[in-house]
Design a protein around this motif. Structure first.
Motif, PDB file in Angstrom:
ATOM      1  N   GLY A  16     -10.750   2.452   7.639  1.00 62.87           N
ATOM      2  CA  GLY A  16     -12.074   2.163   7.092  1.00 62.87           C
ATOM      3  C   GLY A  16     -12.540   0.734   7.324  1.00 62.87           C
ATOM      4  N   SER A  17     -11.731  -0.067   8.024  1.00 63.07           N
ATOM      5  CA  SER A  17     -12.039  -1.503   8.158  1.00 63.07           C
ATOM      6  C   SER A  17     -13.316  -1.766   8.951  1.00 63.07           C
ATOM      7  CB  SER A  17     -10.855  -2.236   8.812  1.00 63.07           C
ATOM      8  OG  SER A  17     -10.463  -1.557   9.987  1.00 63.07           O
ATOM      9  N   SER A  18     -13.752  -0.782   9.760  1.00 63.26           N
ATOM     10  CA  SER A  18     -14.994  -1.002  10.524  1.00 63.26           C
ATOM     11  C   SER A  18     -16.174  -0.266   9.884  1.00 63.26           C
ATOM     12  CB  SER A  18     -14.804  -0.498  11.955  1.00 63.26           C
ATOM     13  OG  SER A  18     -14.761   0.931  11.953  1.00 63.26           O
ATOM     14  N   GLY A  19     -15.965   0.228   8.660  1.00 63.77           N
ATOM     15  CA  GLY A  19     -17.009   1.030   8.015  1.00 63.77           C
ATOM     16  C   GLY A  19     -16.997   2.476   8.495  1.00 63.77           C
ATOM     17  N   SER A  20     -15.857   2.916   9.049  1.00 67.56           N
ATOM     18  CA  SER A  20     -15.738   4.259   9.627  1.00 67.56           C
ATOM     19  C   SER A  20     -15.756   5.369   8.584  1.00 67.56           C
ATOM     20  CB  SER A  20     -14.417   4.356  10.402  1.00 67.56           C
ATOM     21  OG  SER A  20     -13.319   4.181   9.507  1.00 67.56           O
ATOM     22  N   GLY A  21     -15.371   5.029   7.341  1.00 69.45           N
ATOM     23  CA  GLY A  21     -15.197   6.057   6.311  1.00 69.45           C
ATOM     24  C   GLY A  21     -13.802   6.669   6.327  1.00 69.45           C
ATOM     25  N   CYS A  22     -12.962   6.274   7.293  1.00 63.53           N
ATOM     26  CA  CYS A  22     -11.584   6.794   7.359  1.00 63.53           C
ATOM     27  C   CYS A  22     -10.735   6.193   6.246  1.00 63.53           C
ATOM     28  CB  CYS A  22     -10.907   6.388   8.673  1.00 63.53           C
ATOM     29  SG  CYS A  22     -11.663   7.008  10.155  1.00 63.53           S
ATOM     30  N   TRP A  23      -9.730   6.917   5.827  1.00 63.26           N
ATOM     31  CA  TRP A  23      -8.700   6.312   4.989  1.00 63.26           C
ATOM     32  C   TRP A  23      -7.347   6.920   5.289  1.00 63.26           C
ATOM     33  CZ3 TRP A  23      -6.895  10.339   2.106  1.00 63.26           C
ATOM     34  CH2 TRP A  23      -7.791  11.268   1.586  1.00 63.26           C
ATOM     35  N   LEU A  24      -6.338   6.100   4.979  1.00 65.25           N
ATOM     36  CA  LEU A  24      -4.931   6.496   5.094  1.00 65.25           C
ATOM     37  C   LEU A  24      -4.317   6.224   3.735  1.00 65.25           C
ATOM     38  CD1 LEU A  24      -3.448   4.699   8.229  1.00 65.25           C
ATOM     39  CD2 LEU A  24      -3.276   7.130   7.761  1.00 65.25           C
ATOM     40  N   ARG A  25      -3.593   7.204   3.183  1.00 65.55           N
ATOM     41  CA  ARG A  25      -2.984   6.993   1.865  1.00 65.55           C
ATOM     42  C   ARG A  25      -1.630   6.319   2.067  1.00 65.55           C
ATOM     43  NH1 ARG A  25      -5.015  11.222  -1.198  1.00 65.55           N
ATOM     44  NH2 ARG A  25      -6.543   9.680  -1.790  1.00 65.55           N
ATOM     45  N   LEU A  26      -1.515   5.102   1.585  1.00 61.15           N
ATOM     46  CA  LEU A  26      -0.290   4.323   1.826  1.00 61.15           C
ATOM     47  C   LEU A  26       0.379   3.919   0.520  1.00 61.15           C
ATOM     48  CD1 LEU A  26      -1.633   2.022   4.702  1.00 61.15           C
ATOM     49  CD2 LEU A  26      -0.221   4.057   4.912  1.00 61.15           C
ATOM     50  N   LYS A  27       0.200   4.740  -0.532  1.00 62.50           N
ATOM     51  CA  LYS A  27       0.718   4.336  -1.848  1.00 62.50           C
ATOM     52  C   LYS A  27       2.239   4.421  -1.909  1.00 62.50           C
ATOM     53  CE  LYS A  27      -3.297   5.775  -4.483  1.00 62.50           C
ATOM     54  NZ  LYS A  27      -3.709   7.140  -4.739  1.00 62.50           N
ATOM     55  N   SER A  28       2.827   5.485  -1.388  1.00 59.83           N
ATOM     56  CA  SER A  28       4.273   5.660  -1.553  1.00 59.83           C
ATOM     57  C   SER A  28       5.011   4.996  -0.398  1.00 59.83           C
ATOM     58  CB  SER A  28       4.629   7.145  -1.612  1.00 59.83           C
ATOM     59  OG  SER A  28       4.537   7.688  -0.314  1.00 59.83           O
ATOM     60  N   ILE A  29       6.296   4.744  -0.623  1.00 59.64           N
ATOM     61  CA  ILE A  29       7.132   4.128   0.411  1.00 59.64           C
ATOM     62  C   ILE A  29       7.206   5.052   1.631  1.00 59.64           C
ATOM     63  CG2 ILE A  29       9.238   5.011  -0.735  1.00 59.64           C
ATOM     64  CD1 ILE A  29       9.155   1.708   1.121  1.00 59.64           C
ATOM     65  N   VAL A  30       7.236   6.381   1.390  1.00 58.86           N
ATOM     66  CA  VAL A  30       7.306   7.340   2.507  1.00 58.86           C
ATOM     67  C   VAL A  30       6.070   7.198   3.393  1.00 58.86           C
ATOM     68  CG1 VAL A  30       7.379   9.799   3.103  1.00 58.86           C
ATOM     69  CG2 VAL A  30       8.732   8.936   1.184  1.00 58.86           C
ATOM     70  N   HIS A  31       4.899   7.131   2.753  1.00 57.31           N
ATOM     71  CA  HIS A  31       3.667   7.003   3.526  1.00 57.31           C
ATOM     72  C   HIS A  31       3.609   5.681   4.271  1.00 57.31           C
ATOM     73  CE1 HIS A  31       1.644  10.178   0.805  1.00 57.31           C
ATOM     74  NE2 HIS A  31       2.053  10.721   1.920  1.00 57.31           N
ATOM     75  N   ARG A  32       4.114   4.611   3.627  1.00 59.15           N
ATOM     76  CA  ARG A  32       4.086   3.311   4.309  1.00 59.15           C
ATOM     77  C   ARG A  32       5.014   3.313   5.519  1.00 59.15           C
ATOM     78  NH1 ARG A  32       3.512   1.337  -0.959  1.00 59.15           N
ATOM     79  NH2 ARG A  32       5.673   0.684  -1.140  1.00 59.15           N
ATOM     80  N   LEU A  33       6.181   3.966   5.371  1.00 58.70           N
ATOM     81  CA  LEU A  33       7.098   4.061   6.512  1.00 58.70           C
ATOM     82  C   LEU A  33       6.479   4.890   7.637  1.00 58.70           C
ATOM     83  CD1 LEU A  33      10.535   4.584   4.720  1.00 58.70           C
ATOM     84  CD2 LEU A  33       9.877   2.644   6.163  1.00 58.70           C
TER      85      LEU A  33
END
Ligand SMILES: [Zn+2]
Length: 328
Positions: A19-36
């Protein structure tokens, strides 16, 4: 540039963004599994770990366009990702792991029309599903991607008939996840079964069953035989070999290499899922030297092409998507 139906196409490449360019995208990075998982994604895309803090939207698109240019592929089908929805059409954003809106996907593909073919994503239960389908068709989309077990899409629901019929009359191809899924949370395990694709097929839709309905984990059901049994009845049904150069999904490869099944298989990578020769080597499909050679290829799209050739998929499997897009 080869003629349209001779283009080599990877039919299964995910667009991702933060979403950093205003794309509307998101990635869920809350859990350690998702961050890995996100770190693996970034590494496979050939980006530095800092990309997750420094504007993934633009960095990923630039890098992906370079990777297609520097590969032996002519183009890739780039995929949006809709939200999971309830059967009544209520969106369930908290149940999703990532989101890529169609508008952003279409804009990215319009900037790279030779390299990126848009694969939009529309949950058919959405109240605006028909209008969104029409909008995407007007914008030139010819492929629609769904992940039924994670997005909760009931292919067999009779109320979706107008949606499938509109796709069929517009020659829009359905690229559907089939089989188990372990990278993302599953909302309905029953929807892994490729036999549920009968209804869109009956409505005339051309369907590509992603991963050929194979097993994604250690203990999940193998639906590949059920999919292959459908090929005789449904000439518009195909399978892709995306993510099959991974340590667990490689178990599907021996089932789809024999004649005549291999004539229904379409090349796909499932970028940015990791691609490795380890699985094909373990299955006895390539030798150790070929595995080692593949790991020296930094471009993950080309590594997947190299391995698919070494495993035994021929030229026609790279151009089959172009033929479908031409003929559908
Ligand atoms: Zn995928």
């Amino acid at each position: 540039m080869p003629s349209a139906s001779l283009r080599k196409i990877d039919c299964h490449v995910h667009l991702l963004g933060d979403g950093s360019s205003g794309s509307g995208c998101w990635l869920r990075l809350k859990s350690i599994v998702h961050r890995l998982m996100a770190q693996v994604i970034v590494r496979e895309a050939g980006l530095p770990p800092s990309a997750l803090r420094e504007g993934l939207d633009a960095l990923l698109v630039t890098r992906l366009a370079e990777q297609v240019r520097d590969s032996s592929l002519d183009a890739v089908v780039l995929l949006a990702q809709d939200l999971p929805h309830r059967d009544d059409g209520t969106p369930l954003p908290d149940q999703g792991t990532f989101y890529v809106p169609n508008s952003y996907l279409l804009a990215v593909c319009a900037r790279h029309p030779d390299r990126f073919i848009p694969g939009v994503s529309i949950h058919p239960a959405r109240p605006d599903a028909m209008a969104e389908l029409e909008r995407c068709l007007q914008a030139g989309a010819r492929v629609l991607k769904l992940l039924p077990n994670c997005l909760n899409v009931d292919y067999s629901a009779p109320r979706h008939r107008p949606f499938w019929e509109k796709m069929a009359e517009s020659n829009m191809i359905l690229l559907s996840h089939t089989g188990g899924e372990h990278s993302l949370p599953v909302l309905c395990h029953r929807f892994a079964d490729p036999r549920l694709l009968r209804f869109p097929l009956e409505c005339g839709v051309t369907v590509i069953a992603a991963h050929c309905a194979g097993r994604s984990g250690l203990w999940d059901a193998d639906h590949t035989a059920a999919l292959l049994a459908m090929f005789d009845q449904w000439p518009r049904l195909f399978g892709d070999n995306s993510a099959l150069c991974s340590p667990l999904r490689c178990r599907t490869l021996p089932q789809i290499l024999p004649e005549p099944v291999r004539h229904r298989i379409i090349h796909g990578s499932d970028f940015p899922i990791a691609v490795s020769g380890f699985g094909p080597w373990r299955m006895g499909l390539i030798d150790r030297a070929t595995w080692r050679r593949s790991s020296r290829e930094p471009n993950v799209l080309e590594r997947d092409v190299f391995l698919k050739r070494a495993i035994g998929f021929d030229d026609s499997h790279f151009t089959r998507m172009a033929q479908l897009l031409d003929n559908a």
